[in-house]
Motif scaffolding. Structure first.
Motif, PDB file in Angstrom:
ATOM      1  N   THR A 133       1.423  17.268 -12.594  1.00  0.00           N
ATOM      2  CA  THR A 133       1.308  18.687 -12.238  1.00  0.00           C
ATOM      3  C   THR A 133       2.393  19.506 -12.908  1.00  0.00           C
ATOM      4  OG1 THR A 133       0.383  18.059 -10.086  1.00  0.00           O
ATOM      5  CG2 THR A 133       1.222  20.301 -10.309  1.00  0.00           C
ATOM      6  N   LYS A 134       3.624  18.970 -12.915  1.00  0.00           N
ATOM      7  CA  LYS A 134       4.737  19.667 -13.554  1.00  0.00           C
ATOM      8  C   LYS A 134       4.513  19.793 -15.061  1.00  0.00           C
ATOM      9  CE  LYS A 134       9.750  19.408 -14.228  1.00  0.00           C
ATOM     10  NZ  LYS A 134      10.980  18.613 -13.986  1.00  0.00           N
ATOM     11  N   LEU A 135       4.060  18.710 -15.693  1.00  0.00           N
ATOM     12  CA  LEU A 135       3.797  18.747 -17.128  1.00  0.00           C
ATOM     13  C   LEU A 135       2.673  19.725 -17.461  1.00  0.00           C
ATOM     14  CD1 LEU A 135       4.008  14.942 -17.988  1.00  0.00           C
ATOM     15  CD2 LEU A 135       5.691  16.705 -18.551  1.00  0.00           C
ATOM     16  N   LEU A 136       1.658  19.753 -16.588  1.00  0.00           N
ATOM     17  CA  LEU A 136       0.553  20.678 -16.801  1.00  0.00           C
ATOM     18  C   LEU A 136       1.014  22.125 -16.686  1.00  0.00           C
ATOM     19  CD1 LEU A 136      -2.478  21.105 -17.257  1.00  0.00           C
ATOM     20  CD2 LEU A 136      -2.809  20.937 -14.768  1.00  0.00           C
ATOM     21  N   ALA A 137       1.869  22.397 -15.679  1.00  0.00           N
ATOM     22  CA  ALA A 137       2.402  23.754 -15.512  1.00  0.00           C
ATOM     23  C   ALA A 137       3.238  24.156 -16.723  1.00  0.00           C
ATOM     24  CB  ALA A 137       3.231  23.833 -14.236  1.00  0.00           C
TER      25      ALA A 137
ATOM     26  N   ALA B 239       2.938  23.015 -19.742  1.00  0.00           N
ATOM     27  CA  ALA B 239       2.027  23.195 -20.873  1.00  0.00           C
ATOM     28  C   ALA B 239       1.333  24.551 -20.808  1.00  0.00           C
ATOM     29  CB  ALA B 239       0.993  22.067 -20.885  1.00  0.00           C
ATOM     30  N   GLU B 240       0.966  24.975 -19.588  1.00  0.00           N
ATOM     31  CA  GLU B 240       0.307  26.274 -19.435  1.00  0.00           C
ATOM     32  C   GLU B 240       1.262  27.409 -19.792  1.00  0.00           C
ATOM     33  OE1 GLU B 240      -1.077  26.267 -15.445  1.00  0.00           O
ATOM     34  OE2 GLU B 240      -2.918  25.146 -15.897  1.00  0.00           O
ATOM     35  N   ILE B 241       2.541  27.282 -19.393  1.00  0.00           N
ATOM     36  CA  ILE B 241       3.537  28.307 -19.714  1.00  0.00           C
ATOM     37  C   ILE B 241       3.732  28.399 -21.225  1.00  0.00           C
ATOM     38  CG2 ILE B 241       5.986  28.895 -19.526  1.00  0.00           C
ATOM     39  CD1 ILE B 241       5.887  27.724 -16.669  1.00  0.00           C
ATOM     40  N   LYS B 242       3.834  27.229 -21.843  1.00  0.00           N
ATOM     41  CA  LYS B 242       4.013  27.222 -23.297  1.00  0.00           C
ATOM     42  C   LYS B 242       2.797  27.818 -24.003  1.00  0.00           C
ATOM     43  CE  LYS B 242       7.204  23.321 -23.473  1.00  0.00           C
ATOM     44  NZ  LYS B 242       7.415  21.922 -23.918  1.00  0.00           N
ATOM     45  N   ALA B 243       1.611  27.547 -23.446  1.00  0.00           N
ATOM     46  CA  ALA B 243       0.401  28.117 -24.041  1.00  0.00           C
ATOM     47  C   ALA B 243       0.400  29.634 -23.933  1.00  0.00           C
ATOM     48  CB  ALA B 243      -0.836  27.536 -23.356  1.00  0.00           C
ATOM     49  N   LEU B 244       0.845  30.158 -22.778  1.00  0.00           N
ATOM     50  CA  LEU B 244       0.942  31.608 -22.611  1.00  0.00           C
ATOM     51  C   LEU B 244       1.980  32.203 -23.556  1.00  0.00           C
ATOM     52  CD1 LEU B 244       0.751  31.880 -18.707  1.00  0.00           C
ATOM     53  CD2 LEU B 244      -0.981  32.623 -20.356  1.00  0.00           C
ATOM     54  N   GLN B 245       3.104  31.484 -23.689  1.00  0.00           N
ATOM     55  CA  GLN B 245       4.130  31.960 -24.621  1.00  0.00           C
ATOM     56  C   GLN B 245       3.601  31.990 -26.045  1.00  0.00           C
ATOM     57  OE1 GLN B 245       7.294  29.224 -23.840  1.00  0.00           O
ATOM     58  NE2 GLN B 245       8.255  30.536 -22.286  1.00  0.00           N
ATOM     59  N   ALA B 246       2.828  30.982 -26.379  1.00  0.00           N
ATOM     60  CA  ALA B 246       2.265  30.949 -27.722  1.00  0.00           C
ATOM     61  C   ALA B 246       1.301  32.104 -27.950  1.00  0.00           C
ATOM     62  CB  ALA B 246       1.550  29.621 -27.945  1.00  0.00           C
TER      63      ALA B 246
ATOM     64  N   ALA C 146       0.834  -1.204   0.000  1.00  0.00           N
ATOM     65  CA  ALA C 146       0.000   0.000   0.000  1.00  0.00           C
ATOM     66  C   ALA C 146       0.869   1.255   0.000  1.00  0.00           C
ATOM     67  CB  ALA C 146      -0.932  -0.006   1.207  1.00  0.00           C
ATOM     68  N   MET C 147       1.968   1.215   0.765  1.00  0.00           N
ATOM     69  CA  MET C 147       2.888   2.353   0.813  1.00  0.00           C
ATOM     70  C   MET C 147       3.518   2.609  -0.547  1.00  0.00           C
ATOM     71  SD  MET C 147       6.446   2.807   0.789  1.00  0.00           S
ATOM     72  CE  MET C 147       7.003   1.210   1.353  1.00  0.00           C
ATOM     73  N   LEU C 148       3.975   1.546  -1.204  1.00  0.00           N
ATOM     74  CA  LEU C 148       4.581   1.697  -2.530  1.00  0.00           C
ATOM     75  C   LEU C 148       3.578   2.281  -3.521  1.00  0.00           C
ATOM     76  CD1 LEU C 148       6.632  -1.608  -2.888  1.00  0.00           C
ATOM     77  CD2 LEU C 148       7.534   0.689  -2.617  1.00  0.00           C
ATOM     78  N   SER C 149       2.360   1.783  -3.473  1.00  0.00           N
ATOM     79  CA  SER C 149       1.324   2.276  -4.380  1.00  0.00           C
ATOM     80  C   SER C 149       1.059   3.762  -4.144  1.00  0.00           C
ATOM     81  CB  SER C 149       0.027   1.486  -4.184  1.00  0.00           C
ATOM     82  OG  SER C 149       0.217   0.115  -4.489  1.00  0.00           O
ATOM     83  N   THR C 150       1.022   4.155  -2.877  1.00  0.00           N
ATOM     84  CA  THR C 150       0.768   5.562  -2.550  1.00  0.00           C
ATOM     85  C   THR C 150       1.885   6.457  -3.051  1.00  0.00           C
ATOM     86  OG1 THR C 150      -0.470   4.910  -0.566  1.00  0.00           O
ATOM     87  CG2 THR C 150       0.333   7.181  -0.672  1.00  0.00           C
ATOM     88  N   HIS C 151       3.141   6.047  -2.846  1.00  0.00           N
ATOM     89  CA  HIS C 151       4.278   6.863  -3.303  1.00  0.00           C
ATOM     90  C   HIS C 151       4.307   6.974  -4.824  1.00  0.00           C
ATOM     91  CE1 HIS C 151       6.182   7.887   0.386  1.00  0.00           C
ATOM     92  NE2 HIS C 151       6.398   6.641   0.758  1.00  0.00           N
ATOM     93  N   ILE C 152       4.032   5.872  -5.496  1.00  0.00           N
ATOM     94  CA  ILE C 152       4.027   5.907  -6.964  1.00  0.00           C
ATOM     95  C   ILE C 152       2.932   6.838  -7.471  1.00  0.00           C
ATOM     96  CG2 ILE C 152       3.549   4.512  -9.016  1.00  0.00           C
ATOM     97  CD1 ILE C 152       4.943   2.176  -7.538  1.00  0.00           C
ATOM     98  N   GLU C 153       1.761   6.773  -6.841  1.00  0.00           N
ATOM     99  CA  GLU C 153       0.662   7.644  -7.250  1.00  0.00           C
ATOM    100  C   GLU C 153       1.006   9.111  -6.995  1.00  0.00           C
ATOM    101  OE1 GLU C 153      -4.142   8.238  -6.410  1.00  0.00           O
ATOM    102  OE2 GLU C 153      -2.989   6.737  -5.297  1.00  0.00           O
ATOM    103  N   ILE C 154       1.615   9.402  -5.827  1.00  0.00           N
ATOM    104  CA  ILE C 154       1.996  10.789  -5.510  1.00  0.00           C
ATOM    105  C   ILE C 154       3.016  11.308  -6.507  1.00  0.00           C
ATOM    106  CG2 ILE C 154       3.221  12.232  -3.830  1.00  0.00           C
ATOM    107  CD1 ILE C 154       1.905  10.536  -1.635  1.00  0.00           C
ATOM    108  N   ASN C 155       4.020  10.487  -6.833  1.00  0.00           N
ATOM    109  CA  ASN C 155       5.037  10.916  -7.796  1.00  0.00           C
ATOM    110  C   ASN C 155       4.439  11.159  -9.178  1.00  0.00           C
ATOM    111  OD1 ASN C 155       7.137  10.891  -5.956  1.00  0.00           O
ATOM    112  ND2 ASN C 155       7.671   8.755  -6.354  1.00  0.00           N
ATOM    113  N   GLN C 156       3.482  10.324  -9.569  1.00  0.00           N
ATOM    114  CA  GLN C 156       2.841  10.528 -10.865  1.00  0.00           C
ATOM    115  C   GLN C 156       1.992  11.796 -10.871  1.00  0.00           C
ATOM    116  OE1 GLN C 156       0.804   7.076 -12.347  1.00  0.00           O
ATOM    117  NE2 GLN C 156       2.708   5.977 -12.746  1.00  0.00           N
ATOM    118  N   ILE C 157       1.355  12.077  -9.736  1.00  0.00           N
ATOM    119  CA  ILE C 157       0.583  13.329  -9.627  1.00  0.00           C
ATOM    120  C   ILE C 157       1.518  14.533  -9.746  1.00  0.00           C
ATOM    121  CG2 ILE C 157      -0.790  14.759  -8.059  1.00  0.00           C
ATOM    122  CD1 ILE C 157      -2.043  12.160  -7.008  1.00  0.00           C
ATOM    123  N   LYS C 158       2.677  14.450  -9.054  1.00  0.00           N
ATOM    124  CA  LYS C 158       3.655  15.539  -9.152  1.00  0.00           C
ATOM    125  C   LYS C 158       4.128  15.708 -10.589  1.00  0.00           C
ATOM    126  CE  LYS C 158       5.531  15.232  -4.445  1.00  0.00           C
ATOM    127  NZ  LYS C 158       6.745  14.910  -3.640  1.00  0.00           N
ATOM    128  N   GLU C 159       4.385  14.587 -11.252  1.00  0.00           N
ATOM    129  CA  GLU C 159       4.857  14.654 -12.639  1.00  0.00           C
ATOM    130  C   GLU C 159       3.787  15.254 -13.547  1.00  0.00           C
ATOM    131  OE1 GLU C 159       7.523  14.337 -15.712  1.00  0.00           O
ATOM    132  OE2 GLU C 159       7.854  14.019 -13.558  1.00  0.00           O
TER     133      GLU C 159
END
Length: 374
Positions: free
Chosen positions: A332-336, A338-345, A317-330
Motif C-alpha cells: 500500500t505504501k509503495l502504491l501510494a 508510485a501514485e504521488i510520483k505519477a502525479l508529479q510526473a 497461523a498468527m505469524l502468517s497473518t502478521h507477515i501478510e498484513i505487513n506485506q499489504i501495508k508495504e
C-alpha cells in the motif's frame, strides 16, 4: 471396570480427535462404532445373568453412542451388539432384546440434536436411559412372560433400570469432563498464542528477517515451557533458533538435525536425527505462498501432544497473518508513493510549459522582466 477403561480412553489424543469432531469423517464414524460396540459386546460376558441370560446392561453403550454421535452411529452400534447378543444367547428373550437394541440405538441417535441443546446434559441422559431401560423390561414382560421372564428376574428389573440410568449418566459425565478439559486446553493455547502475538507485532514491523525470526523463537520458548526447541526457517535456510539447552555440542547437533530436515522438507524418520526425538513443522505463508516453516520439537518426549500441536498451529497461523498484513501495508505504501510520483510526473511538464510561455510573453513586452524570470 468399563468406567475405568472409558476414563483412560477419554484422555488419549486418539479418543479426543475422534469423538470431539464437529463433522465426523467415515474413519471417525467407524472408530466410534467399533469402540462402543466392543464395550457393549464385552459387557455381555460380565453381565449378571440367571438361567435365561436376560439381565444385561449393554444398552448403556448404545444410548451413549446414539446421544453423543447421532442416529447412524447409534444404529450401527446397536446392530453389532444385538447381532452378537442374539447369536450368543439362543433364547426368545435375547431376540426381543436384540430387536429392542436396534430401536433403542436409532431413537437415541434421533434424540442427539435435542440432547446436545440442553444446558444440563447429565439429568437428561439419566432420564432418557431410564425410560429406555423401563421400556426394555416392559417388552420382555409382554413377550416372554412367564417362560423366560421369571420372578427372579422381576426382582432384578428395578436394579437393571437404575444401573442402566446411572451407568449412562457416568459415561456421559466422563465425556462432558473430557469436553471441559479440551476447552480449558484450547483456552490456555489461545492465551499463550495471544501473548506470543503481542510480542511479535512490534518485532515484525521491520520485516521478516533473521533478527525478527530469532526474537520470535525466543518469545515462543519463553511462553511455551513444554517445547524444547523452537526454530523458524525460510524455504532454504535456518533463520532463528532457540533451545532449552545452550551447550555448544548440543546446538551444533541440533543445527545439523534441522538442516537435514529442511533439506528433505521435514520428511525423514526420527531415527536419522541426533538430538531430536519428535518434532512438528508448520508452513508460514504470506497469503499466496509458503515462505518458511515454524519448527517445534522435543529432545526427550517421543511425540507431540495434541495441546502442543494445536498451540503450534495457532502460532504459525498468527505469524502468517502478521507477515501478510505487513506485506499489504508495504504494498500500500509503495502504491501510494508510485501514485504521488505519477502525479508529479504529470505536474512537472505542465509547470515547465506555463513558465516558458510566460517568459516568451515578457521577452517581447518587457525584456528586463523576462531576464529576471529566467
Amino acid at each position: 471396570v468399563f468406567l475405568i477403561i472409558f476414563f483412560i480412553c477419554s484422555r488419549t489424543a486418539f479418543f479426543q480427535t475422534t469423538l470431539f469432531q464437529q463433522n465426523y469423517s467415515l474413519k471417525n464414524k467407524l472408530h466410534i462404532i467399533a469402540f462402543f460396540s466392543l464395550l457393549g459386546i464385552l459387557n455381555t460376558y460380565w453381565s449378571l445373568y440367571g438361567e435365561s441370560w436376560l439381565i444385561n446392561t449393554s444398552s448403556i453403550f448404545i444410548i451413549v453412542a446414539g446421544l453423543v454421535s447421532g442416529p447412524l452411529i447409534g444404529f450401527c452400534t446397536s446392530l453389532l451388539i444385538s447381532v452378537h447378543y442374539v447369536l450368543f444367547i439362543h433364547t426368545k428373550a435375547a431376540l426381543v432384546s436384540g430387536c429392542f437394541f436396534l430401536v433403542e440405538g436409532l431413537l437415541a441417535g434421533l434424540l442427539s440434536h435435542w440432547f446436545k441443546q440442553k444446558k444440563e446434559l447429565l439429568p437428561h441422559a439419566i432420564g432418557v436411559s431410564f425410560i429406555f431401560a423401563s421400556s426394555h423390561i416392559i417388552l420382555l414382560a409382554l413377550f416372554c412372560y412367564p417362560h423366560t421372564f421369571t420372578p427372579s428376574i422381576e426382582d432384578c428389573a428395578l436394579q437393571v433400570m437404575i444401573t442402566t440410568a446411572l451407568g449412562t449418566g457416568c459415561f456421559i459425565g466422563l465425556i462432558m469432563d473430557s469436553y471441559k478439559q479440551k476447552d480449558i486446553l484450547e483456552g490456555l493455547a489461545a492465551k499463550i498464542a495471544l501473548n506470543v502475538t503481542n510480542s511479535s507485532i512490534s518485532i515484525l514491523q521491520n520485516g521478516f528477517d533473521q533478527n525478527a525470526a530469532q526474537k520470535i523463537t525466543e518469545s515462543i520458548l519463553q511462553n511455551v515451557k513444554s517445547f524444547d526447541v523452537v526454530c523458524i526457517t525460510s524455504n532454504s535456510q535456518l533463520l532463528g533458533c532457540t533451545a532449552c539447552e545452550q551447550e555448544q555440542p548440543f546446538l551444533t547437533y541440533l543445527q545439523e538435525d534441522i538442516e537435514a530436515l529442511l533439506a528433505e522438507k521435514f520428511c525423514p524418520a526420527n531415527e536419522k536425527l541426533t538430538v531430536l526425538t519428535s518434532y512438528l513443522a508448520l508452513p508460514v505463508t504470506n497469503g499466496t505462498a509458503t515462505i518458511g516453516y515454524l519448527f517445534v520439537g522435543h529432545i526427550v518426549a517421543e511425540a507431540m501432544s495434541a495441546f502442543e500441536t494445536r498451540l503450534a498451529e495457532g502460532i504459525a497461523a498468527m505469524l502468517s497473518t502478521h507477515i501478510e498484513i505487513n506485506q499489504i501495508k508495504e504494498r500500500t505504501k509503495l502504491l501510494a508513493d508510485a501514485e504521488i510520483k505519477a502525479l508529479q510526473a504529470q505536474i512537472n511538464p505542465h509547470f515547465l510549459f506555463n513558465a516558458l510561455n510566460t517568459i516568451s510573453y515578457y521577452c517581447g513586452v518587457q525584456p528586463q522582466t523576462a531576464k529576471k524570470l529566467i
